[in-house]
Design an enzyme around this catalytic site. Structure first.
Site, short mmCIF file in Angstrom:
data_model
loop_
_atom_site.label_atom_id
_atom_site.label_comp_id
_atom_site.label_asym_id
_atom_site.label_seq_id
_atom_site.Cartn_x
_atom_site.Cartn_y
_atom_site.Cartn_z
N GLY A 47 0.79 -1.22 -0.17
CA GLY A 47 0.00 -0.08 -0.13
C GLY A 47 0.82 1.35 -0.09
N PRO A 49 6.48 8.93 -4.85
CG PRO A 49 6.44 10.85 -3.30
CD PRO A 49 6.80 9.36 -3.52
CG ASP A 62 18.08 8.72 -5.42
OD1 ASP A 62 17.52 7.45 -5.28
OD2 ASP A 62 19.30 8.74 -6.07
CE1 TYR A 114 25.23 8.59 -6.09
CE2 TYR A 114 23.22 9.68 -4.95
CZ TYR A 114 24.09 8.87 -6.12
OH TYR A 114 23.24 8.08 -6.74
CE LYS A 145 20.55 5.09 -5.62
NZ LYS A 145 20.88 6.68 -5.43
CG HIS A 158 25.00 2.87 -5.87
ND1 HIS A 158 25.36 3.91 -4.88
CD2 HIS A 158 24.78 3.16 -6.92
CE1 HIS A 158 25.14 4.78 -5.72
NE2 HIS A 158 25.08 4.40 -6.90
#
Ligand code: A2P
Length: 317
Positions: free
Chosen positions: A9, A13, A43, A48, A77, A110
């Site tokens: 459920g 987005p 994200d 990063y 990730k 990743h």
């Protein structure tokens, strides 16, 4: 805004903010601005190198009451150097701590590539484990355990092709819920999209604008600029929008989520607005015809003399 729906459920987005290449010093403000603008999907990834700053942006937005934690989707990730079973949870907890969260919505492997602990980038074959030493199933099992413990609500993978997804489906306890891959009109990945739809796996498109802010070392000579493609430019003119928005709306039309990176407030807003641009069948047919299997992030940086991973293995085997 449209959503991708999960069996329990939950809903993700379909347009989120990418944070790859967003520098410390820029990304906190970008995340905060994005949330203020209406983004409800961010994200992230450990590699990063900016999750602590992303966490600051999230904290500020939560403290100001811009959004409740349960109303925003956060993905991160697992880096390649933590694929061994016992390293997965510590790596996950470091990400949670940096992001200042107590759970993630989605955690992804990743790359289907295992590096030795401590190696961030790869200099030689000695930096790798082979898949015999650390099988993908071992890592996947540890990811499933994170979900079983409620630390992340969903688990998935990134940069997996069909045979590798099928391997996890056949041998794992559960199927990946999401696969995040490079995708855009020059790399439409129709087979992968069809396979994922059939198998109930959502796709997220990275580098939707061609990631033109990659370091020179990661770029090839004369890379094509999709935002200057005449077909893209013409569709944008017809819709009264920008070429970047056309490139983002392409995914929304295909039921794929997309995570453009920006640290610029106007472009952050422009990109979110793309989620509501309707492309018709003629537009989509024209865009689909641009496909040429072109990868901006081609994975060649994993190939080292005597190493176990090749681009052919990554994308074709
Ligand atoms: P900036 O962060 O200054 O906005 P990708 O999402 O494919 O990795 O692409 C990110 C690159 O595209 C960054 O250089 C980013 O710059 C730029 N960018 C992001 N949104 C737009 C837009 N709407 N129009 C043009 N360039 C954009």
């Amino acid at each position: 805004m449209q959503y991708l729906h999960f069996a329990n459920g939950d809903r993700m987005p379909d347009l989120g903010l990418g944070t790859w290449k967003s520098k410390p010093g820029e990304v906190e403000e970008a995340v905060y601005t994005a949330i203020k603008t209406g983004y409800r999907h961010i994200d992230c990834a450990a590699i990063y190198g900016n999750e602590a700053e992303v966490g600051q942006g999230l904290k500020k937005a939560f403290e100001e009451g811009l959004v409740l934690r349960e109303n925003i989707w956060i993905t991160s990730k697992l880096w390649n150097n933590a694929h061994q079973r016992e390293h997965v949870q510590p790596a996950f907890r470091k990400t949670l701590q940096d992001l200042q969260l107590d759970y993630l919505d989605l955690y992804l492997i990743h790359w289907p590539i295992a590096q030795r602990p401590g190696s961030r980038s790869v200099r030689s074959a000695a930096d790798y484990f082979t898949l015999q030493e650390v099988p993908l199933l071992e890592t996947w099992g540890a990811m499933e355990a994170l979900r079983d413990e409620g630390l992340t609500l969903h688990v998935g993978v990134s940069n997996f092709n069909i045979p590798k997804l099928q391997h996890l489906i056949d041998e794992g306890n559960s199927s990946p819920e999401v696969n995040q891959v490079e995708m855009h009109p020059y790399l439409a990945q129709d087979d992968l999209l069809g396979y994922c739809k059939t198998n109930g796996i959502h796709l997220t498109a990275y580098s939707p604008l061609g990631s033109r802010d990659r370091t020179e070392a990661m770029k090839k000579a004369n890379e094509p600029n999709m935002m200057e493609n005449p077909v893209v430019v013409d569709i944008a003119k017809g819709k009264g929008c920008t070429p970047a928005q056309v490139l983002l709306a392409f995914h929304v039309s295909r039921g794929v989520s997309v995570i453009p990176k920006s640290v610029n407030p106007e472009r952050i807003a422009q990109n979110l607005a793309a989620a509501d641009i309707q492309l018709d069948d003629t537009d989509m047919n024209q865009l689909t015809k641009l496909n040429k299997g072109y990868r901006y992030v081609d994975g060649s940086f994993w190939e080292v003399e005597g190493g176990p991973y090749t681009t052919d293995w990554l994308w074709n085997q």
